[in-house]
Write a protein that holds these residues in place. Structure first.
Motif, PDB file in Angstrom:
ATOM      1  N   ALA A  59       0.782  -1.126   0.110  1.00  0.00           N
ATOM      2  CA  ALA A  59      -0.081  -0.037  -0.074  1.00  0.00           C
ATOM      3  C   ALA A  59       1.026   1.343   0.036  1.00  0.00           C
ATOM      4  N   ALA A  60       2.072   1.062   0.867  1.00  0.00           N
ATOM      5  CA  ALA A  60       2.879   2.316   0.728  1.00  0.00           C
ATOM      6  C   ALA A  60       3.309   2.564  -0.781  1.00  0.00           C
ATOM      7  N   TRP A  61       3.882   1.613  -1.252  1.00  0.00           N
ATOM      8  CA  TRP A  61       4.497   1.616  -2.722  1.00  0.00           C
ATOM      9  C   TRP A  61       3.508   2.390  -3.455  1.00  0.00           C
ATOM     10  N   ARG A  62       2.383   1.920  -3.634  1.00  0.00           N
ATOM     11  CA  ARG A  62       1.276   2.667  -4.353  1.00  0.00           C
ATOM     12  C   ARG A  62       1.105   4.043  -3.961  1.00  0.00           C
ATOM     13  N   ASP A  63       0.912   4.262  -2.733  1.00  0.00           N
ATOM     14  CA  ASP A  63       0.697   5.627  -2.321  1.00  0.00           C
ATOM     15  C   ASP A  63       1.755   6.523  -2.509  1.00  0.00           C
ATOM     16  N   TYR A  64       3.161   6.041  -2.389  1.00  0.00           N
ATOM     17  CA  TYR A  64       4.395   6.922  -2.662  1.00  0.00           C
ATOM     18  C   TYR A  64       4.368   7.209  -4.162  1.00  0.00           C
ATOM     19  N   GLN A  65       4.159   5.982  -4.875  1.00  0.00           N
ATOM     20  CA  GLN A  65       4.131   6.267  -6.443  1.00  0.00           C
ATOM     21  C   GLN A  65       3.192   7.449  -6.822  1.00  0.00           C
ATOM     22  N   THR A  66       2.066   7.391  -6.337  1.00  0.00           N
ATOM     23  CA  THR A  66       0.921   8.449  -6.416  1.00  0.00           C
ATOM     24  C   THR A  66       1.518   9.786  -6.180  1.00  0.00           C
ATOM     25  N   VAL A  67       1.900   9.992  -4.977  1.00  0.00           N
ATOM     26  CA  VAL A  67       2.384  11.063  -4.469  1.00  0.00           C
ATOM     27  C   VAL A  67       3.569  11.964  -5.426  1.00  0.00           C
ATOM     28  N   LEU A  68       4.578  10.990  -5.709  1.00  0.00           N
ATOM     29  CA  LEU A  68       5.582  11.404  -6.357  1.00  0.00           C
ATOM     30  C   LEU A  68       5.195  11.761  -7.962  1.00  0.00           C
TER      31      LEU A  68
END
Length: 224
Positions: A70-79
């Motif tokens: 979930a963090a991977w997906r969220d970080y990718q979205t933020v960046l």
């Protein structure tokens, strides 16, 4: 150099760096978690973002693969939203300590290579509790500098608690000083904060900034 580059550099220098893994692919997450003691800290890897915590790119207390995915997906979205590169996930053991120190080194125009040790954490500027050593120096000189810190009053054995291993801390400073001198000006400064100091374990660096000299490299190396 991005993400884990700073930690890798300092580990190669012989400094005690927190155990960590970098996942460049999402399918590497499970293996990374299995190889480390949990809970872990997750940081988004991006050379374009200096203060990752300000953008929600740091998570603590992660134990399950689902949380990391979930963090991977969220970080990718933020960046993606910031127009910044996404280099993967840095997974590090969530180290704990009884004290937080700041340790660093820089080239001084007058004195040459200088190593600093002081009371660290987010209030490092407020504490103004630091000592400086001209590198290279001996372990005895490092021990004397540590003893002059106000925070060092808490390092002694007290109320049934063991004392901090000052020799391990001094050895870390000596290693930093020797390595910094050996680089012959390739780096203008190193700032490791916090360095977690425990009564029952060796000190460990969990975050650091390394700035190459302008003549050596133009980029900034950061682990957070």
């Amino acid at each position: 150099m991005i993400g884990d580059a700073t930690l890798a550099l300092l580990a190669q220098a012989g400094l005690p760096v927190v155990r960590h893994r970098v996942c460049r692919r999402q399918e590497d997450i499970a293996a990374a978690l299995e190889s480390l003691q949990r809970p872990v800290v997750l940081k988004g890897v991006s050379a374009a973002i200096t203060h990752k915590s300000e953008h929600g790119l740091v998570r603590l207390g992660v134990s399950a693969p689902e949380q990391a995915h979930a963090a991977w997906r969220d970080y990718q979205t933020v960046l993606d939203g910031l127009g910044a590169d996404f280099g993967g996930l840095l997974v590090a053991e969530q180290a704990r300590g009884d004290f937080e120190l700041a340790v660093g080194a820089h080239w001084d125009a007058t004195f040459g290579p200088v190593v600093m040790v002081g009371h660290g954490g987010v209030l490092v500027e407020a504490y103004q509790d630091m000592q400086f050593l001209l590198a290279p120096f001996t372990r005895a000189q490092a021990l004397a500098a540590i003893a002059r810190l106000r925070v060092a009053r808490g390092f002694a054995a007290t109320r049934g608690l063991p004392a901090v291993d000052l020799h391990a801390l001094a050895a870390m400073l000596v290693t930093l000083g020797q390595w910094f001198v050996q680089q012959q000006g390739a780096f203008s400064s190193i700032d490791a904060n916090p360095v977690l100091v425990s009564r029952t374990a060796a000190p460990v660096l969990v975050d650091a900034v390394v700035i190459p000299c302008a003549g050596a490299r133009a980029e900034r190396i950061r682990s957070h």
